[in-house]
Scaffold this motif. Sequence first.
Motif, PDB file in Angstrom:
ATOM      1  N   ARG A 125     -36.798 -60.409  33.116  1.00 56.05           N
ATOM      2  CA  ARG A 125     -38.046 -59.696  33.412  1.00 56.05           C
ATOM      3  C   ARG A 125     -38.469 -58.893  32.187  1.00 56.05           C
ATOM      4  O   ARG A 125     -37.652 -58.197  31.581  1.00 56.05           O
ATOM      5  CB  ARG A 125     -37.862 -58.756  34.604  1.00 56.05           C
ATOM      6  N   LEU A 126     -39.753 -59.001  31.851  1.00 51.59           N
ATOM      7  CA  LEU A 126     -40.290 -58.228  30.730  1.00 51.59           C
ATOM      8  C   LEU A 126     -40.442 -56.770  31.154  1.00 51.59           C
ATOM      9  O   LEU A 126     -40.927 -56.480  32.245  1.00 51.59           O
ATOM     10  CB  LEU A 126     -41.628 -58.806  30.282  1.00 51.59           C
ATOM     11  N   ARG A 127     -40.074 -55.837  30.263  1.00 53.63           N
ATOM     12  CA  ARG A 127     -40.003 -54.422  30.633  1.00 53.63           C
ATOM     13  C   ARG A 127     -41.217 -53.614  30.197  1.00 53.63           C
ATOM     14  O   ARG A 127     -41.622 -52.686  30.878  1.00 53.63           O
ATOM     15  CB  ARG A 127     -38.741 -53.788  30.031  1.00 53.63           C
ATOM     16  N   THR A 128     -41.768 -53.925  29.044  1.00 53.57           N
ATOM     17  CA  THR A 128     -42.819 -53.072  28.493  1.00 53.57           C
ATOM     18  C   THR A 128     -44.146 -53.811  28.455  1.00 53.57           C
ATOM     19  O   THR A 128     -44.207 -55.048  28.528  1.00 53.57           O
ATOM     20  CB  THR A 128     -42.446 -52.616  27.070  1.00 53.57           C
ATOM     21  N   THR A 129     -45.215 -53.020  28.321  1.00 50.92           N
ATOM     22  CA  THR A 129     -46.554 -53.607  28.224  1.00 50.92           C
ATOM     23  C   THR A 129     -46.689 -54.443  26.963  1.00 50.92           C
ATOM     24  O   THR A 129     -47.328 -55.512  26.981  1.00 50.92           O
ATOM     25  CB  THR A 129     -47.603 -52.475  28.230  1.00 50.92           C
ATOM     26  N   ALA A 130     -46.098 -53.963  25.866  1.00 45.23           N
ATOM     27  CA  ALA A 130     -46.182 -54.715  24.606  1.00 45.23           C
ATOM     28  C   ALA A 130     -45.529 -56.082  24.746  1.00 45.23           C
ATOM     29  O   ALA A 130     -46.057 -57.093  24.250  1.00 45.23           O
ATOM     30  CB  ALA A 130     -45.522 -53.914  23.484  1.00 45.23           C
ATOM     31  N   GLU A 131     -44.382 -56.143  25.421  1.00 48.84           N
ATOM     32  CA  GLU A 131     -43.711 -57.432  25.604  1.00 48.84           C
ATOM     33  C   GLU A 131     -44.553 -58.361  26.482  1.00 48.84           C
ATOM     34  O   GLU A 131     -44.673 -59.563  26.177  1.00 48.84           O
ATOM     35  CB  GLU A 131     -42.336 -57.200  26.236  1.00 48.84           C
ATOM     36  N   ARG A 132     -45.125 -57.826  27.538  1.00 49.35           N
ATOM     37  CA  ARG A 132     -45.945 -58.667  28.418  1.00 49.35           C
ATOM     38  C   ARG A 132     -47.190 -59.181  27.694  1.00 49.35           C
ATOM     39  O   ARG A 132     -47.592 -60.343  27.862  1.00 49.35           O
ATOM     40  CB  ARG A 132     -46.328 -57.881  29.678  1.00 49.35           C
TER      41      ARG A 132
END
Length: 590
Positions: A125-132
Amino acid sequence: MGIPGGSAPSTRLLLLPGTLGAGLIGLSLWLGLSHGTPLRCFSGVAVGLCFVSAGIAAWRLRPRSRTGPWMALLGLVVLTSHLNDGLMLPTSMSGRELITLFGTPANWLQVPVAELLFLAYPSGRLRTTAERRLVTGAFALGAVAAMVMLATKTPVPICGGWCGPSPLQLVADPQLYLRLRSVFMTGTVVLAAAALALLIRRGIRSTPRQRRLLRLITLAAGLTVLLFAATQLFIVAVYTGRTGITPTVFLFETLTSWLAAITLPLAFLAGLLRQRLAFASVGTLVGRLEHVAANTVEAALAETLRDPTLRVAFPTEQGWIDVSGHLFHPPSDGSQLLTPLGDPPVAVLVHDPSLSEDRQLLDAAATAVRLSLENARLHAQVQAQLTEVRASRQRIATAADTERQRLERDLHDGAQQRLLGIGLTLGLLRNRVRGTTGRRLVDELERELCTAIGELRDLAHGIRPAVLTDQGLAPALAGLARRSGICVHLDVQVTERLDPLVEITAYYVVSEALQNIVKHADRADACVRAVHRAGWLVVEISDEGPGGATTASSSGLSGLADRVTAVGGQLQITSPPCGGTHLRAELPCA
């Protein structure tokens, strides 16, 4: 049998990627051996097989994590892309256009899926907004690139006879096709580098436990991105005519694929191994708890769960307390999570957020230490009560000292001043009395008055010396030594004012000790030493008297011990018979 981390996927669901993978592998082997290049055929099939099999195994063993399904999907994408580009199938082969139709989108989806796997490790699961945003951008770029490539794909001279046209071709311009392909390949390199940067930033900002989990995957991602960037940029140089095609390109492509195929499943396998070792350590913890004190259960649990930041807190009417009985305030910034144990909760584990992904491990550890946690809770409550008793005694001592200061001030400013006024009045009266008898009576009154004033000053000085309040401990001890009537060797290393309660306690310790020396040690010489260091005031008084002093035999020493304990200190008395007496008081100043 794996350690379950949630509801396991059904066999039918697991067979889906397995069946698709087996079909693609069989098709690749048949086409590669009959129409393509056998060496590249086996290499690509092996890479896809690694991802598909590792993904299915991860999905089965860790169903709570999405890494398994994404890894299996990456294997299927790799196998599909391999049919189109890896086998170098001739364009004249029957069904080649269908392979191009599915293989081209798969080729551009490999990088987005790989970026998602690296960034979402280990939970999937992606954790941060930047990663998403980055992964969304990567998938958007892949989708656009796939559609544009299908619309412009056309044979080019550098591909030989295996780069056929797209069945959806709209523009047949080789130069346009190569330029667009170069732009999209450069974009994927930039996004891959950005993903690596995010992974490194995540490692830097992570807790020690999370950093250990990310160490291997970060190294694997770094090497994979470097090889991938070198391969893509070299191909771009070939497309733009800056260099010719060489075997180095195929070597870099193979190394990149194998590096990703080995390191990502290996990192996940290492995570499973760590989890199994953690479960084994829970079993070891059960045996250790028989010999672990109640106040060390927290440390044993932190060692078992490999989380040095783990804390155990217990609910009370006054709030949360830790294993030492002190008030505990859980962090509210999200740096740690709270896991209640029991309903209603007997205790709460405050731990690293990464531990929440191993809920089964947390539950097993909590079950193992439940009885010990109950004992630890009782121990913490007792410690909290003792802390409150100590605080109450210190408040009483502070209130008593404040009252003594008020009494000393009232005696000095009230009764003593009135007596001095009476003395002045008697002086005036003497000048007016002419008879001898009257003058003798006035003189007698003045002597009695001076005696009363002296006794009043001694009383006020005994309550709290004014010099202690005004000038501090060193001058007060110096005055006490002068008035003691014995030889006192004084060594005071206190250069700053301390807490008033600590100063008066130290003063009374020295005063009582000197009085005992005068009474019981035949006026022997005394040594007084007071040192303020590292947040403590240490006061030592020694003499060469007959010894034998104890708190039981002396009410004064017993009172001193209570006074020292009330401020959180300790009083040690060493007084062997015929060996002198040594008092040591340690008073906290912080």
